[in-house]
Design a protein around this motif. Structure first.
Motif, short mmCIF file in Angstrom:
data_model
loop_
_atom_site.label_atom_id
_atom_site.label_comp_id
_atom_site.label_asym_id
_atom_site.label_seq_id
_atom_site.Cartn_x
_atom_site.Cartn_y
_atom_site.Cartn_z
N UNK A 258 18.26 -23.44 -16.32
CA UNK A 258 17.60 -22.60 -15.58
C UNK A 258 18.02 -21.99 -14.31
N UNK A 259 18.62 -23.07 -13.49
CA UNK A 259 19.31 -22.64 -12.25
C UNK A 259 20.33 -21.67 -12.34
N UNK A 260 21.01 -21.77 -13.49
CA UNK A 260 22.25 -20.95 -13.78
C UNK A 260 21.76 -19.61 -14.20
N UNK A 261 20.70 -19.62 -14.94
CA UNK A 261 20.20 -18.28 -15.43
C UNK A 261 19.61 -17.49 -13.97
N UNK A 262 18.98 -18.22 -13.21
CA UNK A 262 18.43 -17.34 -12.03
C UNK A 262 19.44 -16.89 -11.11
N UNK A 263 20.56 -17.86 -10.83
CA UNK A 263 21.72 -17.43 -10.18
C UNK A 263 22.25 -16.23 -10.69
N UNK A 264 22.48 -15.89 -12.17
CA UNK A 264 22.86 -14.86 -12.60
C UNK A 264 22.22 -13.56 -12.82
N UNK A 265 20.92 -13.66 -12.08
CA UNK A 265 20.14 -12.61 -12.28
C UNK A 265 19.27 -12.53 -13.39
N UNK A 266 19.12 -13.37 -14.16
CA UNK A 266 18.68 -13.80 -15.47
C UNK A 266 19.46 -12.98 -16.50
N UNK A 267 20.74 -13.01 -16.40
CA UNK A 267 21.65 -12.50 -17.29
C UNK A 267 22.26 -13.55 -18.09
N UNK A 268 21.95 -13.80 -19.47
CA UNK A 268 22.75 -14.78 -20.19
C UNK A 268 24.35 -14.60 -20.14
N UNK A 269 24.75 -13.35 -20.33
CA UNK A 269 25.95 -13.02 -20.36
C UNK A 269 26.91 -13.59 -19.20
N UNK A 270 26.02 -12.98 -18.02
CA UNK A 270 26.65 -13.39 -16.82
C UNK A 270 26.68 -14.71 -16.47
N UNK A 271 25.64 -15.51 -16.75
CA UNK A 271 25.49 -17.06 -16.68
C UNK A 271 26.70 -17.65 -17.33
N UNK A 272 26.93 -17.13 -18.89
CA UNK A 272 28.06 -17.64 -19.29
C UNK A 272 29.36 -17.73 -18.43
N UNK A 273 29.60 -16.30 -18.32
CA UNK A 273 30.78 -16.07 -17.52
C UNK A 273 31.15 -17.08 -16.19
N UNK A 274 30.07 -16.97 -15.46
CA UNK A 274 29.93 -17.71 -14.22
C UNK A 274 30.34 -19.03 -14.40
N UNK A 275 29.50 -19.68 -15.67
CA UNK A 275 29.79 -21.19 -15.79
C UNK A 275 31.13 -21.36 -16.34
N UNK A 276 31.71 -20.71 -17.16
CA UNK A 276 33.06 -20.92 -17.87
C UNK A 276 34.17 -20.54 -17.07
N UNK A 277 34.02 -19.81 -16.13
CA UNK A 277 35.17 -19.14 -15.04
C UNK A 277 34.90 -19.41 -13.97
N UNK A 278 33.98 -19.94 -13.36
CA UNK A 278 33.83 -20.33 -11.85
C UNK A 278 33.77 -18.91 -11.04
N UNK A 279 33.45 -17.77 -11.72
CA UNK A 279 33.39 -16.59 -11.03
C UNK A 279 32.01 -16.46 -10.39
#
Length: 306
Positions: A258-279
């Motif tokens: 949930x924290x990751x989803x909000x950090x990404x602006x509620x975009x699952x795609x961006x959340x996954x990239x952010x998590x897997x790449x530290x971008x």
């Protein structure tokens, strides 16, 4: 006498010998007979597999180039097209204008019969003109019997404008010729209730539209594996689905997801990239944009993907 004047010869209008005593069957016999006949729907879809695949590829190419997908139909066929179009934005976060349904009689025809309006070819032509359809657009004409003037008029107008045209009908090409670049025939045979194409023909059409729109969205990068990673988080159900996708793919617990989803602006795609790449969000969006929204391609090009 033309096809439009006499339709009794059409496969969709013929009498099914298996249901000649339909009004004398018990309820259980009715259910069993319908179940048996509905088995023909899957065979019809399988027989049209090559045309469906071509339709997916052509449509994906057009939408990738900024085009739009239109379904045009009347009655049951029109309602099925509108339904499929309406389900694309919440499922794939696609813009509402990217996939649109056109039904004879407009929105009112969705809840009450307006089958008398299907006989006006000029209305189908006008619907195409009013939506400013151009070469990079795709128009799918849906008509079980293949003769609906509203649909034929729309397809002809779309062809004149250079758009890709696709037809979906439940009669053989030998019975009715369709003005389309890709001709999909779903031959389910005569209905148990003679002429009632909301039955097998409607079911086959729904399956074909499911395959077409989902296949196109897969090609456009709206899916990762078998997850709808472009899901639009607009209500509790879809929020829960987004959290489950993130948890399943990343191993995060629900709170962390949930924290990751909000950090990404509620975009699952961006959340996954952010998590897997530290971008960060901006860098992840740039990477995704560079790869036309394809998550897998973006990840494969990024160092440090887990």
């Amino acid at each position: 006498m033309s096809n439009l004047e006499e339709r009794g010869h059409l496969l969709t209008e013929q009498v099914n010998p298996k249901s000649e005593n339909l009004d004398r069957l018990s309820s259980l016999e009715l259910v069993d007979l319908f179940n048996h006949e509905d088995g023909k729907v899957l065979s019809a879809i399988a027989a049209a597999r090559a045309e469906l695949a071509r339709a997916i590829d052509r449509t994906a190419d057009s939408l990738r180039d900024g085009g739009r997908l239109f379904y045009i139909g009347a009655g049951t066929s029109g309602r099925l097209g509108v339904l499929d179009a309406a389900e694309c934005p919440p499922t794939f976060c696609s813009p509402p204008e990217q996939v649109q349904g056109i039904i004879a009689g407009g929105a009112g025809a969705l809840i009450r019969s307006s089958e008398d309006l299907e006989d006006r070819a000029e209305d189908g032509e006008d619907a195409i003109v009013r939506r400013h359809i151009v070469e990079r657009d795709v128009v799918v004409g849906i008509t079980a019997g293949g003769t609906t003037p509203f649909v034929i008029g729309g397809l002809q107008a779309a062809r004149r404008r250079g758009a890709t045209t696709i037809s979906i009908a439940c009669v053989p090409a030998q019975q009715v010729d369709m003005p389309a670049d890709i001709d999909i025939r779903l031959l389910v045979g005569p209905e148990l209730l003679a002429g009632s194409t909301r039955l097998k023909a409607g079911t086959a059409t729904k399956l074909a539209l499911n395959i077409l729109s989902t296949g196109v969205m897969v090609k456009l990068g709206k899916v990762y594996g078998n997850r709808m990673v472009d899901v639009s988080v607009t209500n509790r159900k879809l929020h829960d689905r987004a959290l489950r996708i993130l948890s399943d793919l990343t191993g995060l617990n629900r709170q962390e997801a949930g924290f990751l989803l909000e950090k990404s602006g509620r975009s699952v795609k961006l959340a996954l990239i952010m998590h897997w790449t530290d971008l960060d969000k901006g860098e992840a969006q740039l990477l995704l944009d560079t790869h036309d929204g394809h998550l897998r391609s973006a990840l494969e090009s990024a160092p440090g993907k887990g």
